[in-house]
Design an enzyme around this catalytic site. Structure first.
Site, PDB file in Angstrom:
ATOM      1  N   GLU A 100       7.200   0.467 -11.569  1.00 51.64           N
ATOM      2  CA  GLU A 100       8.237  -0.776 -10.713  1.00 51.64           C
ATOM      3  C   GLU A 100       8.754  -1.093 -11.911  1.00 51.64           C
ATOM      4  O   GLU A 100       9.165  -1.570 -13.121  1.00 51.64           O
ATOM      5  CB  GLU A 100       7.280  -1.751 -10.658  1.00 51.64           C
ATOM      6  CG  GLU A 100       7.943  -3.111 -10.095  1.00 51.64           C
ATOM      7  CD  GLU A 100       6.667  -3.814  -9.639  1.00 51.64           C
ATOM      8  OE1 GLU A 100       5.121  -4.215  -9.614  1.00 51.64           O
ATOM      9  OE2 GLU A 100       6.535  -4.981  -8.598  1.00 51.64           O
TER      10      GLU A 100
ATOM     11  N   ASN B 293       5.354  -4.625   0.680  1.00 50.66           N
ATOM     12  CA  ASN B 293       3.612  -4.966  -0.022  1.00 50.66           C
ATOM     13  C   ASN B 293       2.859  -5.586  -0.298  1.00 50.66           C
ATOM     14  O   ASN B 293       4.054  -6.902  -0.773  1.00 50.66           O
ATOM     15  CB  ASN B 293       4.853  -4.289  -1.401  1.00 50.66           C
ATOM     16  CG  ASN B 293       3.889  -4.293  -3.041  1.00 50.66           C
ATOM     17  OD1 ASN B 293       2.578  -3.554  -3.325  1.00 50.66           O
ATOM     18  ND2 ASN B 293       4.412  -5.793  -3.323  1.00 50.66           N
ATOM     19  N   GLU B 294       2.434  -6.194  -0.626  1.00 43.58           N
ATOM     20  CA  GLU B 294       1.314  -7.403  -0.693  1.00 43.58           C
ATOM     21  C   GLU B 294       1.901  -8.129   0.280  1.00 43.58           C
ATOM     22  O   GLU B 294       2.521  -9.101  -0.462  1.00 43.58           O
ATOM     23  CB  GLU B 294       1.727  -8.121  -2.128  1.00 43.58           C
ATOM     24  CG  GLU B 294       0.283  -6.907  -2.572  1.00 43.58           C
ATOM     25  CD  GLU B 294       0.295  -7.578  -4.267  1.00 43.58           C
ATOM     26  OE1 GLU B 294       0.672  -8.505  -4.706  1.00 43.58           O
ATOM     27  OE2 GLU B 294      -0.624  -6.907  -5.003  1.00 43.58           O
TER      28      GLU B 294
ATOM     29  N   TYR C 119      -7.517  -4.502  -8.440  1.00 45.25           N
ATOM     30  CA  TYR C 119      -7.917  -4.439  -9.675  1.00 45.25           C
ATOM     31  C   TYR C 119      -8.646  -4.844 -11.003  1.00 45.25           C
ATOM     32  O   TYR C 119      -9.431  -5.834 -10.234  1.00 45.25           O
ATOM     33  CB  TYR C 119      -6.670  -5.707 -10.204  1.00 45.25           C
ATOM     34  CG  TYR C 119      -5.566  -5.092 -10.001  1.00 45.25           C
ATOM     35  CD1 TYR C 119      -4.553  -3.899 -11.231  1.00 45.25           C
ATOM     36  CD2 TYR C 119      -4.575  -5.254  -9.158  1.00 45.25           C
ATOM     37  CE1 TYR C 119      -3.289  -3.439 -10.908  1.00 45.25           C
ATOM     38  CE2 TYR C 119      -3.003  -4.511  -8.558  1.00 45.25           C
ATOM     39  CZ  TYR C 119      -2.197  -3.885  -9.824  1.00 45.25           C
ATOM     40  OH  TYR C 119      -1.325  -3.517  -9.434  1.00 45.25           O
TER      41      TYR C 119
ATOM     42  N   GLU D 205      -2.457   0.616  -5.343  1.00 45.23           N
ATOM     43  CA  GLU D 205      -2.211  -0.167  -7.002  1.00 45.23           C
ATOM     44  C   GLU D 205      -3.648  -0.379  -7.383  1.00 45.23           C
ATOM     45  O   GLU D 205      -4.668  -0.709  -6.877  1.00 45.23           O
ATOM     46  CB  GLU D 205      -1.989  -1.698  -6.735  1.00 45.23           C
ATOM     47  CG  GLU D 205      -0.187  -0.778  -6.816  1.00 45.23           C
ATOM     48  CD  GLU D 205       0.687  -2.976  -6.678  1.00 45.23           C
ATOM     49  OE1 GLU D 205      -0.188  -3.810  -7.565  1.00 45.23           O
ATOM     50  OE2 GLU D 205       1.425  -2.971  -5.685  1.00 45.23           O
TER      51      GLU D 205
ATOM     52  N   GLN E 196       0.897   1.044 -14.285  1.00 46.94           N
ATOM     53  CA  GLN E 196       1.548   1.734 -13.681  1.00 46.94           C
ATOM     54  C   GLN E 196       2.039   2.814 -14.631  1.00 46.94           C
ATOM     55  O   GLN E 196       1.392   2.522 -15.920  1.00 46.94           O
ATOM     56  CB  GLN E 196       2.635   0.427 -13.361  1.00 46.94           C
ATOM     57  CG  GLN E 196       2.153  -0.075 -12.490  1.00 46.94           C
ATOM     58  CD  GLN E 196       3.932  -1.371 -12.536  1.00 46.94           C
ATOM     59  OE1 GLN E 196       4.788  -0.939 -13.164  1.00 46.94           O
ATOM     60  NE2 GLN E 196       3.636  -2.546 -11.229  1.00 46.94           N
TER      61      GLN E 196
HETATM   62  O1  AHR Z   1       1.020  -3.979 -10.719  1.00 48.45           O
HETATM   63  C1  AHR Z   1       1.980  -5.178 -10.739  1.00 48.45           C
HETATM   64  C2  AHR Z   1       1.832  -6.268  -9.403  1.00 48.45           C
HETATM   65  O2  AHR Z   1       0.609  -6.713  -8.958  1.00 48.45           O
HETATM   66  C3  AHR Z   1       2.433  -5.574  -8.817  1.00 48.45           C
HETATM   67  O3  AHR Z   1       4.057  -5.873  -8.490  1.00 48.45           O
HETATM   68  C4  AHR Z   1       2.484  -6.230  -7.596  1.00 48.45           C
HETATM   69  O4  AHR Z   1       2.395  -5.556  -5.678  1.00 48.45           O
HETATM   70  C5  AHR Z   1       0.472  -6.770  -7.879  1.00 48.45           C
HETATM   71  O5  AHR Z   1       0.132  -7.697  -7.026  1.00 48.45           O
END
Ligand code: AHR
Length: 521
Positions: free
Chosen positions: A52, A199-200, A266, A322, A371
């Site tokens: 990103e 995205n999101e 996450y 992600e 990432q």
């Molecule tokens: O990976 C960091 C961020 O986490 C991304 O930009 C977003 O999609 C997520 O909230």
């Protein structure tokens, strides 16, 4: 069948473990490998990456420009490029993340001196000069021989803008956008398979309700055309974590108009306040992290169960685009750049997660760790003096690349379990196995136990006439150990030979907190 409640099971396991401890200082686990039952291929995209425009992921990490004093290949850092080639990156997602929904691709083409600047509002308000754009990204994918995965702007971009981007990248005819691409130096269209439509979209991608986004997806996807033999695989912006309603609504209202539905998960302590330091944590924190990381399996299963209701034939893929650890930013680094260190604890999050993903490839067709460089659970850390560090997570991805596109081999695993903070239950061993196209069996084993070694007995089965097993091991003195620019090799793989095969039974002695990948021949 008698069902033993979890609490009793834990007690029994603990009692057996205590007995075992009096006989030997070592714990034990058993695995039965079903080498004859392999049928599913582990898609290589499960080992995917994400880049990103965030902090120093792109600028400084992947890209320094042709005029940099740092050795580069057409502007890409040569050391990073070579390290990534060794990882066999199968797919790379770009340009975000949250950044994608503010990105206007036309700002990133043409002569660099004429490209407009913008504010990267999501990530520290940094000024983005757009010197890394569509050409720079797609050429990088060609150098890495990986599939590009483009995330298109739905939150603040128009349908026309997205439609034109697809034409610019993939049309080979005498079309206006293909001609603009030629004018900018690229004659042949690129192959772009994966297209993310937003995205999101429930958050940074537009704060939408799923019903509204479902309609928007249908509209945007209609105009994402297939040009000249390029076939797009369209991915709808999916849920985060435990938001099962988002998946339900998308499956109901979009259905087979999408090829894939994304999911973000996450390993994070929470979204407000401190997330904990990447390199300072207790053993208790470590076990909590293992529990939170492994919970991804339950989350995947629940999203898949909803998808199964609407799509029995599993034509719509789940794309975990992600995932990874999210700790506090390193002290002294720019706020909002999400630069974090990476320890042996992160290596375990990688190995355990990949073990889970390999088990669910009937529906899960891609996973992109967040990432690739200098952001969150990265593969590589760089500095502006030309320094580069391969993280413990990088080493796991390199050790695990043997599973890409291999046939998944089912296993049964019995091991000790431990109840951790928050009541999650963590097994002390995790494993995955596969057979390569050449017929070679690889087994990856993680001894999660922070204090105790494990003797793992693996029944290889009658079909596998193996006589040797050896490979590489990743471990360190402390769970908090990590690699720095001054000491880049604190955590790195070493050859591993602590194995014995006798009459189809493989015995492996795994030290405490170690990860191994074995080649069984
Ligand atoms: O990976 C960091 C961020 O986490 C991304 O930009 C977003 O999609 C997520 O909230």
């Amino acid at each position: 069948m008698i069902t033993i409640p979890m609490k009793t099971r834990l007690f029994i396991t603990a009692a057996f473990a205590a007995t075992a401890l009096t006989l030997s200082a070592q714990k034990s686990a058993t695995i039965t490998l079903h080498a004859d039952q392999g049928k599913d291929i582990i898609p290589k995209e499960i080992y995917g990456q994400f880049a990103e425009h965030l902090g120093t992921c792109i600028y400084g990490g992947l890209w320094v420009g042709e005029n940099s004093a740092i050795p580069n290949t057409q502007g890409y850092r040569t050391d990073v490029l070579n390290a990534l080639k060794d990882l066999a990156v199968p797919v790379l997602r770009w340009p975000g993340g949250c950044f994608a929904d503010e990105y206007h691709w036309m700002d990133g083409i043409g002569p660099k001196s004429q490209r407009p600047k913008m504010v990267n509002n999501n990530w520290g308000g940094t000024i983005e000069d757009n010197s890394f754009g569509t050409h720079e990204f797609l050429n990088l994918c060609e150098l890495l021989k990986c599939e590009p995965y483009i995330s298109a702007n739905v939150g603040s971009g128009s349908v026309e803008e997205m439609a034109k981007w697809v034409e610019y990248m993939t049309s080979d005819g005498d079309s206006p956008l293909a001609n603009l691409r030629r004018k900018n130096g690229r004659d042949k269209a690129w192959n772009v398979k994966y297209l993310g439509v937003g995205n999101e979209s429930w958050g940074c991608g537009g704060s939408m309700r799923p019903e509204y986004y479902a309609d928007l997806y249908r509209r945007y996807a209609t105009y994402a055309r297939n040009y000249d033999g390029n076939r797009l695989f369209k991915i709808a912006s999916g849920a985060s974590d435990y938001d099962y309603n988002w998946t339900e609504v998308l499956m109901d209202r979009v259905g087979h108009r999408m090829d894939g539905l994304s999911l973000h998960y996450y390993t994070v302590t929470g979204w407000s306040g401190s997330k904990g330091a990447a390199t300072k944590f207790s053993t208790d924190d470590y076990y909590w992290t293992m529990g939170k990381c492994l919970e991804i399996e339950d989350v995947i299963k629940k999203h898949c169960a909803i998808m199964d209701k609407y799509d029995k034939d599993k034509r719509i893929a789940l794309m975990l685009d992600e995932w990874g650890t999210w700790w506090d930013e390193e002290p002294g680094t720019v706020r909002g750049h999400l630069y974090q260190q990476n320890t042996l604890r992160d290596a375990f999050v990688a190995s355990l997660s990949l073990d889970v993903f390999n088990r669910h490839t009937d529906r899960l067709k891609m996973a992109n760790i967040a990432q690739i460089v200098n952001v969150l659970q990265s593969m590589i850390l760089t500095n502006d003096k030309g320094g580069m560090v391969l993280t413990p997570t990088y080493h796991v991805f390199r050790m695990y690349k043997v599973h890409q596109d291999a046939t998944y081999l089912p296993i049964d695993l019995q091991c000790e379990k431990r109840e951790v903070r928050d009541g999650r239950v963590v097994p002390m061993v995790s494993a995955t196995a596969s057979k390569s196209k050449e017929g070679i069996v690889h087994i990856s084993l993680s001894n999660i136990d922070a204090e105790n070694a494990q003797e793992i007995t693996i029944n290889l089965g009658a079909d596998l006439k193996a006589t040797t097993a050896s490979g590489e091991m990743l471990t360190a003195k402390n769970l908090e150990d990590h690699n720095t620019f001054e000491r880049p090799d604190v955590v790195k793989p070493v050859p591993f030979k602590e194995t014995k095969i006798n009459k189809g039974v493989l015995k492996v002695k795994l030290p405490a907190k170690s990860i191994v990948t074995l080649v069984v021949r």
